[in-house]
Enzyme design. Structure first.
Site, PDB file in Angstrom:
ATOM      1  N   TYR A   1      35.086  29.596  45.644  1.00 29.76           N
ATOM      2  CA  TYR A   1      36.336  29.466  44.891  1.00 29.76           C
ATOM      3  C   TYR A   1      36.176  28.292  43.925  1.00 29.76           C
ATOM      4  CZ  TYR A   1      41.279  28.545  43.929  1.00 29.76           C
ATOM      5  OH  TYR A   1      42.479  28.313  43.304  1.00 29.76           O
TER       6      TYR A   1
ATOM      7  N   ASP B   1      36.001  33.871  43.312  1.00 30.72           N
ATOM      8  CA  ASP B   1      36.838  33.562  42.145  1.00 30.72           C
ATOM      9  C   ASP B   1      36.168  32.429  41.391  1.00 30.72           C
ATOM     10  OD1 ASP B   1      38.704  32.799  40.313  1.00 30.72           O
ATOM     11  OD2 ASP B   1      40.300  32.381  41.746  1.00 30.72           O
TER      12      ASP B   1
END
Length: 256
Positions: free
Chosen positions: A106, A147
Site C-alpha cells: 500500500y 495500491d
DNA sequence: ATGGTTGCTTAGCAA
C-alpha cells in the site's frame, strides 16, 4: 492455473461481507488486501479461516494495514521494507505461496504535491525499489501487487485534465513507479488491455463512479517468467457498484 | 442547481 487478486478494501471490518462474497464468487487462489484499518488482533481472522483461507496480516490501528490470503499454505511471512529507515506504517507484507513470492503493498497516497506526505511517498517508492534489489531475484517467480497510488500513464486516467500533476499522476511519481517496474516486472493488465483503462479507483466524492472519473492505481506486477504465463488480467468493476462499496475495485490476474 | 463521500473515532484527519 493460479488466480491472484489484489483489492484495497478500505477497512476490512466495514467490507467483511463484501470480501467474503467476492472470495466465494471469484474463487481466487491468492488475495492481497490493503487498507485494512485494523490491528492484527482485530483482523477478522476466524471468519476468513472459517471460509478456508490461510491468513497473513500486517495490521495497524486506524490506518494502513496489508494482508495476504491463500488457499494453499503461506510461508516466509515477512512484514515491512526491513531497511534502516524504520516502518511506523504497515504498508508491505511478503509471503511465499508454492513456488512464488507474493508481496502486498500500500504505497503512500502523498496528499498534495510538494507536501511532507508527498516527499514520504516518493522516498517510500525508492525504498521499495531498493527492497526488491536486495531481497529478490528478477529471474525468479515474484508478484508485487497492491495500491500503488500512481496511474502509470495518461491512458490510465479517464479525465486527464482533472488529475494532471496530482499525487496520482505527477511525473515524479510515474518515474518512481517505472523505477520499481524497471527492476524486472511486467504490468499484467497491459498484457491484455492496450487501450484506455480499465480503472481501479473512483473517488467517493463528486460522483466519481457514476461519472466514471476513474484511475488505474492498483496493479499486479509480475516477474518476466510469471508474466509469460499470464493468461488473463482484468478489473472486477462490478465490485465498485451497489451499497457501501470500497472506493477501489479488485484487480485479478490468472497464471498458467 | 453548478453540489454531490466514507471510515475511524468521536472533531478532525485521511483518502
Amino acid at each position: 492455473m493460479l488466480k491472484l487478486a489484489t483489492w484495497n478494501v478500505n477497512s476490512v471490518r466495514a467490507r467483511l461481507e463484501r470480501l467474503l462474497a467476492f472470495l466465494a464468487r471469484e474463487n481466487p487462489d491468492v488475495v492481497c488486501l490493503q487498507e485494512l484499518k485494523v490491528t492484527d488482533a482485530d483482523f477478522p481472522r476466524l471468519e476468513l479461516e472459517g471460509a478456508g483461507w490461510q491468513v497473513a496480516v500486517h495490521g495497524q490501528k486506524t490506518y494502513n494495514g496489508v494482508a495476504i490470503l491463500s488457499r494453499a499454505p503461506l510461508s516466509h511471512v515477512e512484514p515491512g521494507l526491513n531497511d534502516d529507515v524504520g516502518d511506523p506504517e504497515a504498508r508491505l507484507l511478503s509471503a511465499r505461496v508454492g513456488d512464488a513470492r507474493v508481496v502486498s503493498v500500500y504505497v503512500p497516497n502523498g496528499k498534495v504535491v510538494g507536501s511532507d506526505k508527498w516527499a514520504y511517498k516518493l522516498a517510500w517508492m525508492r525504498r521499495l525499489r531498493a527492497y526488491l534489489e536486495r531481497s529478490a531475484d528478477p529471474a525468479g517467480l515474484l508478484v508485487l501487487c497492491g495500491d500503488f497510488n500512481v496511474a502509470p500513464e495518461d491512458r490510465d486516467v479517464a479525465r486527464v485534465e482533472d488529475w494532471r500533476d496530482t499525487v496520482l499522476t505527477h511525473e515524479e511519481a510515474r518515474v518512481a513507479l517505472r523505477e520499481i517496474v524497471g527492476w524486472g516486472l511486467t504490468d499484467t493488465i497491459r498484457i491484455h488491455h492496450a487501450g484506455d483503462g480499465p480503472y481501479t479507483w473512483w473517488d467517493y466524492r463528486m460522483l466519481g463512479f457514476p461519472k466514471n472519473n476513474g484511475l488505474r492505481i492498483d496493479h499486479i506486477f509480475a516477474t518476466t517468467a510469471l508474466a509469460a504465463r499470464c493468461r488473463d488480467a482484468y478489473v472486477d468493476r462490478d465490485e465498485r457498484k451497489g451499497k457501501l462499496p470500497s472506493d477501489h475495485a479488485p484487480v485479478v490476474a490468472v497464471f498458467d
